[in-house]
Design a protein around this motif. Structure first.
Motif, PDB file in Angstrom:
ATOM      1  N   LEU A 125       0.835  -1.203   0.000  1.00 28.80           N
ATOM      2  CA  LEU A 125       0.000   0.000   0.000  1.00 28.80           C
ATOM      3  C   LEU A 125       0.872   1.257   0.000  1.00 28.80           C
ATOM      4  CD1 LEU A 125      -2.720   1.431   0.205  1.00 28.80           C
ATOM      5  CD2 LEU A 125      -2.602   1.146   2.684  1.00 28.80           C
ATOM      6  N   ARG A 126       1.919   1.263   0.818  1.00 25.25           N
ATOM      7  CA  ARG A 126       2.804   2.427   0.885  1.00 25.25           C
ATOM      8  C   ARG A 126       3.421   2.728  -0.481  1.00 25.25           C
ATOM      9  NH1 ARG A 126       8.116   0.899   3.514  1.00 25.25           N
ATOM     10  NH2 ARG A 126       8.249   0.003   1.410  1.00 25.25           N
ATOM     11  N   ASP A 127       3.917   1.700  -1.154  1.00 27.69           N
ATOM     12  CA  ASP A 127       4.567   1.903  -2.446  1.00 27.69           C
ATOM     13  C   ASP A 127       3.580   2.411  -3.490  1.00 27.69           C
ATOM     14  OD1 ASP A 127       6.883   1.039  -1.267  1.00 27.69           O
ATOM     15  OD2 ASP A 127       6.833  -0.971  -2.140  1.00 27.69           O
ATOM     16  N   ARG A 128       2.347   1.885  -3.439  1.00 24.77           N
ATOM     17  CA  ARG A 128       1.344   2.310  -4.417  1.00 24.77           C
ATOM     18  C   ARG A 128       0.939   3.763  -4.199  1.00 24.77           C
ATOM     19  NH1 ARG A 128      -4.166   1.704  -4.249  1.00 24.77           N
ATOM     20  NH2 ARG A 128      -4.069   0.155  -2.554  1.00 24.77           N
ATOM     21  N   LEU A 129       0.716   4.155  -2.945  1.00 21.05           N
ATOM     22  CA  LEU A 129       0.338   5.531  -2.656  1.00 21.05           C
ATOM     23  C   LEU A 129       1.501   6.490  -2.901  1.00 21.05           C
ATOM     24  CD1 LEU A 129      -1.830   5.114   0.575  1.00 21.05           C
ATOM     25  CD2 LEU A 129      -2.563   5.195  -1.812  1.00 21.05           C
ATOM     26  N   LYS A 130       2.706   6.020  -2.643  1.00 19.03           N
ATOM     27  CA  LYS A 130       3.885   6.853  -2.910  1.00 19.03           C
ATOM     28  C   LYS A 130       4.017   7.128  -4.398  1.00 19.03           C
ATOM     29  CE  LYS A 130       8.871   7.106  -2.068  1.00 19.03           C
ATOM     30  NZ  LYS A 130      10.048   6.389  -1.486  1.00 19.03           N
ATOM     31  N   ALA A 131       3.753   6.108  -5.226  1.00 21.71           N
ATOM     32  CA  ALA A 131       3.815   6.283  -6.675  1.00 21.71           C
ATOM     33  C   ALA A 131       2.782   7.285  -7.164  1.00 21.71           C
ATOM     34  CB  ALA A 131       3.618   4.934  -7.371  1.00 21.71           C
ATOM     35  N   GLY A 133       2.015   9.896  -5.479  1.00 18.29           N
ATOM     36  CA  GLY A 133       2.451  11.203  -5.012  1.00 18.29           C
ATOM     37  C   GLY A 133       1.836  11.650  -3.704  1.00 18.29           C
ATOM     38  N   LEU A 134       1.166  10.755  -2.979  1.00 19.88           N
ATOM     39  CA  LEU A 134       0.507  11.153  -1.737  1.00 19.88           C
ATOM     40  C   LEU A 134       1.485  11.596  -0.654  1.00 19.88           C
ATOM     41  CD1 LEU A 134      -2.081   9.879  -3.022  1.00 19.88           C
ATOM     42  CD2 LEU A 134      -2.659   9.105  -0.715  1.00 19.88           C
ATOM     43  N   PHE A 135       2.733  11.120  -0.740  1.00 15.46           N
ATOM     44  CA  PHE A 135       3.694  11.438   0.313  1.00 15.46           C
ATOM     45  C   PHE A 135       4.729  12.466  -0.129  1.00 15.46           C
ATOM     46  CE2 PHE A 135       2.859   6.714   1.122  1.00 15.46           C
ATOM     47  CZ  PHE A 135       1.739   6.989   1.877  1.00 15.46           C
ATOM     48  N   ALA A 136       4.447  13.160  -1.221  1.00 15.81           N
ATOM     49  CA  ALA A 136       5.410  14.150  -1.722  1.00 15.81           C
ATOM     50  C   ALA A 136       5.681  15.217  -0.658  1.00 15.81           C
ATOM     51  CB  ALA A 136       4.874  14.803  -2.992  1.00 15.81           C
ATOM     52  N   PRO A 137       6.962  15.501  -0.347  1.00 18.21           N
ATOM     53  CA  PRO A 137       7.303  16.474   0.710  1.00 18.21           C
ATOM     54  C   PRO A 137       6.707  17.855   0.467  1.00 18.21           C
ATOM     55  CG  PRO A 137       9.243  15.206   0.065  1.00 18.21           C
ATOM     56  CD  PRO A 137       8.167  14.870  -0.928  1.00 18.21           C
ATOM     57  N   GLU A 138       6.608  18.256  -0.796  1.00 15.90           N
ATOM     58  CA  GLU A 138       6.106  19.602  -1.087  1.00 15.90           C
ATOM     59  C   GLU A 138       4.620  19.756  -0.760  1.00 15.90           C
ATOM     60  OE1 GLU A 138       6.263  17.274  -5.031  1.00 15.90           O
ATOM     61  OE2 GLU A 138       7.492  17.543  -3.233  1.00 15.90           O
ATOM     62  N   VAL A 240      -7.867   5.914   5.303  1.00 14.99           N
ATOM     63  CA  VAL A 240      -7.357   6.872   6.284  1.00 14.99           C
ATOM     64  C   VAL A 240      -6.263   7.729   5.654  1.00 14.99           C
ATOM     65  CG1 VAL A 240      -6.140   7.139   8.484  1.00 14.99           C
ATOM     66  CG2 VAL A 240      -7.961   5.437   8.258  1.00 14.99           C
ATOM     67  N   ALA A 241      -5.364   7.086   4.895  1.00 19.37           N
ATOM     68  CA  ALA A 241      -4.291   7.830   4.224  1.00 19.37           C
ATOM     69  C   ALA A 241      -4.872   8.871   3.267  1.00 19.37           C
ATOM     70  CB  ALA A 241      -3.374   6.865   3.476  1.00 19.37           C
ATOM     71  N   ARG A 242      -5.891   8.487   2.538  1.00 18.99           N
ATOM     72  CA  ARG A 242      -6.479   9.422   1.568  1.00 18.99           C
ATOM     73  C   ARG A 242      -7.244  10.545   2.276  1.00 18.99           C
ATOM     74  NH1 ARG A 242      -5.557   8.010  -3.445  1.00 18.99           N
ATOM     75  NH2 ARG A 242      -5.170   5.824  -3.995  1.00 18.99           N
TER      76      ARG A 242
END
Length: 256
Positions: A125-131, A133-138, A240-242
């Motif tokens: 799940l982390r890798d999919r959401l990271k792809a 862009g949900l965790f983009a620092p900006e 929850v992440a979304r």
């Protein structure tokens, strides 16, 4: 020869055979009635994701194996992608696939079992959401230095809400708390958490639209006390992440 057995030799009903289809339908009806909802635990093997979106695999242990399938309408709600070797707990109903005359489990939900399987589910799940862009620092929003109103999402009966209120009351008398209760463990907890996050955001948007600055929420705390990986799992769920990503209010994680 006994009379009943002798009579049976001339009984048309007794001598009329069932077709294979009729017998299979009867077996399927009996299985589906007896095992309309069953939990099965085992290891996944021979996993295949069909182009239709359906999943096909087997569940096995040291003594037996069971064919299983999970239709797309059900697997879109499953939080991880199965793979061979994962130990899982499946809920579904038993049925029969007539063309092969094999009984199978029609899976409706699937949960990983054990820390190893949970880690795989989390990493997928982390890798999919990271792809995405949900965790983009900006995209991260700065936290306010002196918040006036703090939103809190946690259990109304847990220690976390008492600890948060205790710390706030000891450090300041000018901060107001807007509390949105949610279950933080067990079935449906992730939906509750996401709903509570959205509810506080709706309150904030209405206050912003009406220019009621005193009702706006400056920061949102989402969390609970400690526990096992399984206990804390609701906070790893995609919804929850979304909900956190969609929040207009900066969010502080306070889990464990």
């Amino acid at each position: 020869m006994s009379q009943p057995l002798f009579a049976a030799l001339f009984d048309e009903t007794e001598r009329r055979p069932l077709t294979v289809s009729q017998l299979t339908d009867a077996v399927r009806g009996a299985l589906e009635a007896r095992f309309a909802s069953v939990w099965v635990e085992g290891e996944i093997s021979n996993f295949k994701a069909h182009s239709s979106g359906h999943w096909y695999f087997s569940l096995k242990d040291e003594g037996a194996q069971l064919r299983a399938k999970c239709f797309r309408s059900s697997n879109t709600r499953i939080r991880f992608r199965p793979q061979d070797g994962l130990h899982v707990r499946a809920r579904g109903r038993l049925s029969v696939y007539p063309p092969r005359g094999e009984y199978e489990l029609v899976v409706e939900s699937l949960d990983p079992v054990g820390a190893g399987a949970l880690r795989v589910a989390f990493e997928q799940l982390r890798d999919r959401l990271k792809a995405e862009g949900l965790f983009a620092p900006e995209l991260k929003r700065p936290l306010p230095l002196f918040p006036r109103r703090v939103g809190v999402v946690t259990s109304p009966t847990g220690a976390a809400i008492r600890d948060i209120l205790n710390v706030i009351s000891r450090r300041t008398r000018t901060v107001h708390v807007l509390f949105s209760p949610a279950r933080v463990q067990g079935d449906g907890a992730s939906t509750d958490i996401a709903r509570a996050i959205k509810l506080i955001n709706q309150h904030h948007k209405l206050a912003l639209a009406a220019n009621r600055k005193e009702d706006m929420v400056d920061v949102l705390i989402v969390g609970r006390g400690g526990g096992s990986t399984e206990d804390l799992w609701a906070f790893n769920e995609e919804e929850v992440a979304r909900a956190i990503r969609a929040s207009e209010i900066p969010v502080i994680s306070a889990v464990g």
